[in-house]
Write a protein that holds these residues in place. Structure first.
Motif, mmCIF file in Angstrom:
data_model
loop_
_atom_site.group_PDB
_atom_site.id
_atom_site.type_symbol
_atom_site.label_atom_id
_atom_site.label_comp_id
_atom_site.label_asym_id
_atom_site.label_seq_id
_atom_site.Cartn_x
_atom_site.Cartn_y
_atom_site.Cartn_z
ATOM 1 N N UNK A 34 0.838 -1.216 0.000
ATOM 2 C CA UNK A 34 0.000 0.000 0.000
ATOM 3 C C UNK A 34 0.864 1.255 0.000
ATOM 4 N N UNK A 35 2.016 1.200 0.674
ATOM 5 C CA UNK A 35 2.917 2.351 0.680
ATOM 6 C C UNK A 35 3.475 2.610 -0.714
ATOM 7 N N UNK A 36 3.791 1.529 -1.416
ATOM 8 C CA UNK A 36 4.391 1.673 -2.743
ATOM 9 C C UNK A 36 3.381 2.057 -3.816
ATOM 10 N N UNK A 37 2.134 1.555 -3.704
ATOM 11 C CA UNK A 37 1.160 1.733 -4.784
ATOM 12 C C UNK A 37 0.035 2.698 -4.441
ATOM 13 N N UNK A 38 -0.105 3.035 -3.139
ATOM 14 C CA UNK A 38 -1.219 3.869 -2.663
ATOM 15 C C UNK A 38 -2.573 3.218 -2.953
ATOM 16 N N UNK A 39 -2.571 1.884 -3.033
ATOM 17 C CA UNK A 39 -3.813 1.114 -3.186
ATOM 18 C C UNK A 39 -3.999 0.266 -1.931
ATOM 19 N N UNK A 40 -5.171 0.349 -1.324
ATOM 20 C CA UNK A 40 -5.399 -0.394 -0.087
ATOM 21 C C UNK A 40 -6.836 -0.890 -0.033
ATOM 22 N N UNK A 41 -7.154 -1.541 1.089
ATOM 23 C CA UNK A 41 -8.491 -2.129 1.273
ATOM 24 C C UNK A 41 -9.325 -1.330 2.267
ATOM 25 N N UNK A 42 -8.914 -0.104 2.574
ATOM 26 C CA UNK A 42 -9.578 0.675 3.610
ATOM 27 C C UNK A 42 -11.058 0.900 3.315
ATOM 28 N N UNK A 43 -11.413 1.276 2.081
ATOM 29 C CA UNK A 43 -12.816 1.554 1.762
ATOM 30 C C UNK A 43 -13.678 0.315 1.947
ATOM 31 N N UNK A 44 -13.151 -0.847 1.558
ATOM 32 C CA UNK A 44 -13.927 -2.084 1.667
ATOM 33 C C UNK A 44 -14.227 -2.425 3.125
ATOM 34 N N UNK A 45 -13.220 -2.307 4.015
ATOM 35 C CA UNK A 45 -13.464 -2.692 5.408
ATOM 36 C C UNK A 45 -14.397 -1.685 6.084
ATOM 37 N N UNK A 46 -14.324 -0.417 5.714
ATOM 38 C CA UNK A 46 -15.246 0.565 6.296
ATOM 39 C C UNK A 46 -16.678 0.276 5.845
ATOM 40 N N UNK A 47 -16.878 -0.068 4.574
ATOM 41 C CA UNK A 47 -18.223 -0.408 4.096
ATOM 42 C C UNK A 47 -18.775 -1.625 4.837
ATOM 43 N N UNK A 48 -17.905 -2.601 5.089
ATOM 44 C CA UNK A 48 -18.348 -3.790 5.823
ATOM 45 C C UNK A 48 -18.745 -3.429 7.251
ATOM 46 N N UNK A 49 -17.956 -2.598 7.907
ATOM 47 C CA UNK A 49 -18.298 -2.164 9.265
ATOM 48 C C UNK A 49 -19.642 -1.461 9.286
#
Length: 436
Positions: free
Chosen positions: A190-205
């Motif tokens: 995620x540091x190298x590509x600035x792509x992460x799973x943050x949006x997905x886990x927030x939607x699940x919460x």
């Protein structure tokens, strides 16, 4: 030298005046009297591998639960593993036949922190205490590490009880799957590509927080599922922050602990009372240490700031010498190591020189007077420990500002882990169960 410093007694005399005996359960009476009116009591430890710290915390917690109706114990452990213990001590269906087997499931290094015989004794007592009570005392985990385990628990829950949410949970799983359950690999990517799973886990919460499915075999199933989603959100942030260095990951972790504690207090009702078990570095107010100069806070500080010092009691622990369970490097084999006599300049060294015996110190009786509010080294041993580097294991501490009370032991024993190499050691130690 000021007039006040000329007149005040030397530190050894101050320690002798404050010391109370600490040999048996009845010696806790003055401490329990101080702790009972609080809403939150935090019990520390100077290492994660010392038997006496667990035994005395259990004795204090037992009295607070039995005599004053405290509702739960929340520890520096992963939520999914600790929630299995919660189900066991409350005799939920299919929760296990014995605390030993439930605690053996703690398989994240360092396993000995919670998979130990001291915890078996406490969990068995708590289960017996809860029998016949409409709402028994619970056992929960405060920590943020369990990204994958919390995701596994969520998928299991929604598959059984909320199939409409399964597709979203599987999308989250698929987002993390390429990293092979390697948190650091995910964080580096995620540091190298600035792509992460943050949006997905927030939607699940958000989905789980609003749906509140019905759980037939677990009265706290909705709370468990939602908390696992909170863990995922903060764990994903924690691992991304960790690779950047600095105090950010520490602060995020302790903020998560505080948020979890607040959710537990809300879950147990407006008059709830909770007990926290964690290392001194978490429960001792960070503002009374050099942590404040590094921009770090901890759960003890946050609780005092949010709840007020009258409703929060912080109890530190320490010892002069003994043995301890730890590893020489992260993930290495657990070892029983010598804990050498504490440095003479430390709080432990000063108490040893002045008293040479176990003792209970009610620090709120000192006010702002005396050398007990002056900084002095205080030993902190983590899960990684090398006795030859002992001199680096001291945190400058204003003792009477960091804690409300302090339990000191002259000599301590190593914790008794469940996970051992030989079957001969797998049986309970001769002195099990201590104090129960």
């Amino acid at each position: 030298m000021t007039a006040s410093s000329k007149d005040r007694a030397p530190l050894p005399d101050q320690l002798r005046d404050l010391q109370r005996p600490l040999r048996e359960r009845a010696d806790l009476d003055p401490l329990i009297e101080k702790l009972a009116p609080a809403r939150i009591v935090m019990l520390g430890e100077a290492s994660h591998g010392t038997s006496e710290f667990y035994v005395w915390r259990a004795a204090i917690s037992r009295r607070l639960i039995e005599e004053y109706g405290f509702d739960f114990v929340a520890v520096e452990g992963d939520w999914p593993d600790c929630y299995r213990v919660n189900r066991y001590v409350k005799s939920y269906p299919q929760a296990g036949e014995h605390a030993e087997s439930v605690l053996r499931a703690f398989d994240r290094w360092p396993t000995w922190m919670w998979a130990n015989w001291e915890m078996v004794a406490f969990a068995e007592w708590l289960r017996r205490h809860n029998i016949g009570r409409e709402r028994g005392a619970g056992f929960y985990g405060l920590d943020v590490y369990s990204l994958w385990e919390s995701l596994d628990a969520i998928i299991g829950h929604v598959r059984r009880d909320d199939p409409q949410s399964l597709a979203l949970a599987e999308r989250v799983f698929n987002c993390f799957q390429p990293y092979g359950r390697d948190e650091q690999r995910y964080a580096r990517h995620t540091t190298a590509t600035h792509q992460d799973c943050a949006d997905e886990v927030v939607r699940l919460l958000l989905r789980l927080a609003h749906r509140r499915p019905r759980f037939d075999t677990d009265p706290e199933g909705d709370f468990d599922t939602e908390q696992n989603a909170h863990v995922m959100v903060n764990a994903e942030r924690y691992y991304r922050t960790m690779v950047l260095g600095g105090p950010g990951s520490w602060n995020l972790r302790d903020t998560h602990m505080m948020e979890t504690l607040n959710r537990l207090m809300q879950h147990h009702g407006p008059d709830s009372k909770g007990i926290v078990w964690a290392h001194n570095t978490h429960i001792g107010d960070a503002r009374a240490t050099d942590m404040r100069h590094e921009g770090m806070h901890n759960i003890g500080q946050l609780a005092r700031e949010e709840w007020g010092s009258r409703r929060v009691r912080l109890v530190g622990f320490g010892c002069y010498r003994g043995k301890v369970i730890a590893g020489r490097a992260w993930g290495s084999e657990q070892r029983k190591m010598p804990l050498p006599g504490a440095a003479a300049h430390s709080w432990e060294g000063a108490i040893h020189q002045a008293l040479g015996d176990d003792g209970l110190f009610l620090l709120d009786e000192t006010g702002e007077r005396g050398d007990l509010v002056q900084p002095r080294g205080h030993r902190a041993v983590g899960v990684v420990y090398n006795p030859e580097y002992e001199r680096f294991n001291y945190v400058p501490t204003e003792l009477a500002r960091r804690y409300d009370a302090f339990l000191y032991m002259e000599e301590t024993r190593a914790l008794h882990p469940l996970h051992v190499e030989t079957s001969a050691e797998a049986a309970p130690p001769d002195t099990f169960p201590w104090g129960f």
